[in-house]
Design a protein around this motif. Structure first.
Motif, PDB file in Angstrom:
ATOM      1  N   GLY A 176       0.950   5.606  -0.382  1.00  0.00           N
ATOM      2  CA  GLY A 176       0.082   6.780  -0.290  1.00  0.00           C
ATOM      3  C   GLY A 176       0.494   7.890  -1.244  1.00  0.00           C
TER       4      GLY A 176
ATOM      5  N   ARG B 191       0.919  11.833  -1.312  1.00  0.00           N
ATOM      6  CA  ARG B 191       1.068  12.893  -0.309  1.00  0.00           C
ATOM      7  C   ARG B 191       0.003  13.973  -0.441  1.00  0.00           C
ATOM      8  N   ASP B 192      -0.280  14.612   0.675  1.00  0.00           N
ATOM      9  CA  ASP B 192      -1.203  15.742   0.673  1.00  0.00           C
ATOM     10  C   ASP B 192      -0.525  16.920  -0.047  1.00  0.00           C
TER      11      ASP B 192
ATOM     12  N   THR C 107       0.871  -1.182   0.000  1.00  0.00           N
ATOM     13  CA  THR C 107       0.000   0.000   0.000  1.00  0.00           C
ATOM     14  C   THR C 107       0.901   1.223   0.000  1.00  0.00           C
TER      15      THR C 107
ATOM     16  N   SER D 215      -4.693   6.217  -0.821  1.00  0.00           N
ATOM     17  CA  SER D 215      -3.759   5.092  -0.811  1.00  0.00           C
ATOM     18  C   SER D 215      -4.031   4.213  -2.025  1.00  0.00           C
TER      19      SER D 215
ATOM     20  N   ILE E  56      -8.434   8.658   1.490  1.00  0.00           N
ATOM     21  CA  ILE E  56      -8.249   8.759   2.948  1.00  0.00           C
ATOM     22  C   ILE E  56      -8.779  10.101   3.437  1.00  0.00           C
ATOM     23  N   ASP E  57      -8.444  11.168   2.696  1.00  0.00           N
ATOM     24  CA  ASP E  57      -8.857  12.513   3.086  1.00  0.00           C
ATOM     25  C   ASP E  57     -10.175  12.833   2.382  1.00  0.00           C
TER      26      ASP E  57
ATOM     27  N   GLY F  57      -0.093  18.555   4.341  1.00  0.00           N
ATOM     28  CA  GLY F  57      -0.534  17.838   5.546  1.00  0.00           C
ATOM     29  C   GLY F  57       0.312  16.594   5.784  1.00  0.00           C
ATOM     30  N   PRO F  58       0.313  16.096   7.035  1.00  0.00           N
ATOM     31  CA  PRO F  58       1.218  14.996   7.383  1.00  0.00           C
ATOM     32  C   PRO F  58       0.812  13.633   6.815  1.00  0.00           C
ATOM     33  N   SER F  59      -0.504  13.441   6.544  1.00  0.00           N
ATOM     34  CA  SER F  59      -0.881  12.096   6.088  1.00  0.00           C
ATOM     35  C   SER F  59      -1.226  12.098   4.599  1.00  0.00           C
ATOM     36  N   SER F  60      -1.285  10.880   4.048  1.00  0.00           N
ATOM     37  CA  SER F  60      -1.596  10.739   2.626  1.00  0.00           C
ATOM     38  C   SER F  60      -3.067  11.061   2.392  1.00  0.00           C
ATOM     39  N   ILE F  61      -3.390  11.482   1.179  1.00  0.00           N
ATOM     40  CA  ILE F  61      -4.797  11.768   0.883  1.00  0.00           C
ATOM     41  C   ILE F  61      -5.474  10.573   0.206  1.00  0.00           C
TER      42      ILE F  61
END
Ligand code: AMP
Ligand code: MG
Length: 334
Positions: free
Chosen positions: A209, A211-212, A207, A222, A324-325, A216-220
């Motif tokens: 991701g 990137r945002d 899996t 996956s 994810i986002d 932002g710190p997390s993936s948008i």
């Protein structure tokens, strides 16, 4: 010690030794990170000798940059090519150049590996500023993939002021070299990132991701995939602001200015590292429709993200994505 005790001690010692050997042969998981090719790199390896593998991966990337791809290292192939205007290439390097020339042609010049003098004026890596229009026009006049001649392992630039630049594809070349190295080792699984290009190597599913784009710190999003290469080009990677306007590092070869087509990032999935990297940049310049056609031509998958938070891809790739986002959504396929 009687005979029975001696036998049982010997058996215990043998079993213990076997256990130690068995344990030493089990794959272990290690990670490392380093800076090379002007970008952040990270590697994870699950193997019997992960420390050695990680050290060799780093050495390989550094050597590739220093000896072949770097525009500034004085012994590199690209440095000397840019200095002399021509070069006799090792067959595998010749193949890379031929592929870049082909992508330049197939993209109608949207991708151009001779754009180095234009990128230099923007200087995104160090002290970026908006170049003087006249200087930009001069640099553009010296660029142009059509001037490059390739035959019999020889390359000639056709303009002594043209500047070859692997900025859009070198990370992918590194992934291809790393995969060739991993193939010679007993590696269970490995994930190696060179900037925005990732090699997913080994058994089972992975899996990865996206990137945002807003940092932002997390993936948008996956992506679920088997072993492959995944590269993302984004307008958020190298940029600066001047007079309230944002300028990023992916350039339109017709104008020499950053591409402004509503895209914020483009991700390409391909078994070939150089293809995934070069095509992510090319598809960013081309935009959704022509970019999708180009990716298809090379058997690659492509995912576009727009400044309106829409995700465009084909229906087959869509099935491998999870958003994810929730600020982002998948666009309907036509
Ligand atoms: P990437 O991050 O892989 O999309 O590569 C971006 C880099 O490619 C830039 O920093 C430039 O060095 C180079 N570049 C910019 N625009 C182009 C273009 N239109 N064609 C080829 N290379 C480009
Ligand atoms: Mg690229």
């Amino acid at each position: 010690m009687n005979k029975k005790t001696a036998i049982s001690v010997a058996v215990t010692v043998v079993l213990f030794a076997a256990l130690i050997i068995f344990d030493a042969l089990q794959p272990r998981f290690y990670t490392s990170s380093f800076f090379s090719m002007n970008t952040y790199c990270s590697a994870e390896v699950e193997s019997r000798k992960p420390e050695n593998n990680l050290a060799e991966i780093q050495a390989l990337v550094e050597k590739l940059d220093l000896e072949i791809l770097s525009r500034t290292a004085e012994n590199s192939v690209v440095y000397n090519l840019n200095k002399n205007g021509e070069s006799l290439l090792a067959p595998e390097i010749y193949e890379y150049f031929s592929l870049l020339a082909d992508i330049s042609k197939q993209s109608g010049g949207a991708f151009d590996f001779t754009l180095g003098a234009v990128s230099d004026l923007w200087d995104f890596g160090a002290e970026p500023s908006v170049p003087d229009k006249a200087a930009l026009d001069v640099a553009l006049s010296h660029s142009g993939y059509e001037k490059v001649a390739l035959s019999d392992n020889k390359i000639s630039l056709g303009d002594k002021n043209a500047v070859i630049d692997f900025g859009a594809s070198g990370k992918g070349v590194a992934l291809d070299s790393i995969r060739s190295y991993l193939d010679t080792q007993k590696i269970k699984r490995s994930v190696v990132s060179i900037g925005g290009s990732v090699l997913l190597y080994g058994e089972g599913d992975f899996t990865v991701g996206i990137r945002d784009p807003k940092g932002g710190p997390s993936s948008i999003v996956s992506i679920k995939t088997e072993s492959t290469c995944v590269s993302t080009s984004g307008n958020y990677e190298r940029y600066f602001e001047a007079d309230g306007k944002r300028y990023h590092h992916i350039l339109n070869p017709e104008t020499g200015f950053p591409v402004e087509n509503g895209l914020v990032s483009v991700t390409v999935i391909s078994e070939s590292g150089i293809l995934s990297d070069a095509l992510s940049t090319a598809c960013f310049v081309l935009g959704i429709e022509d970019g999708a056609t180009l990716a298809k031509h090379y058997g690659a998958k492509v995912i576009f993200i727009t400044d309106e938070n829409l995700i465009y891809t084909d229906s087959e790739t869509k099935a491998t994505l999870s958003v994810i986002d929730q600020n982002y959504r998948l666009a309907e396929n036509e």
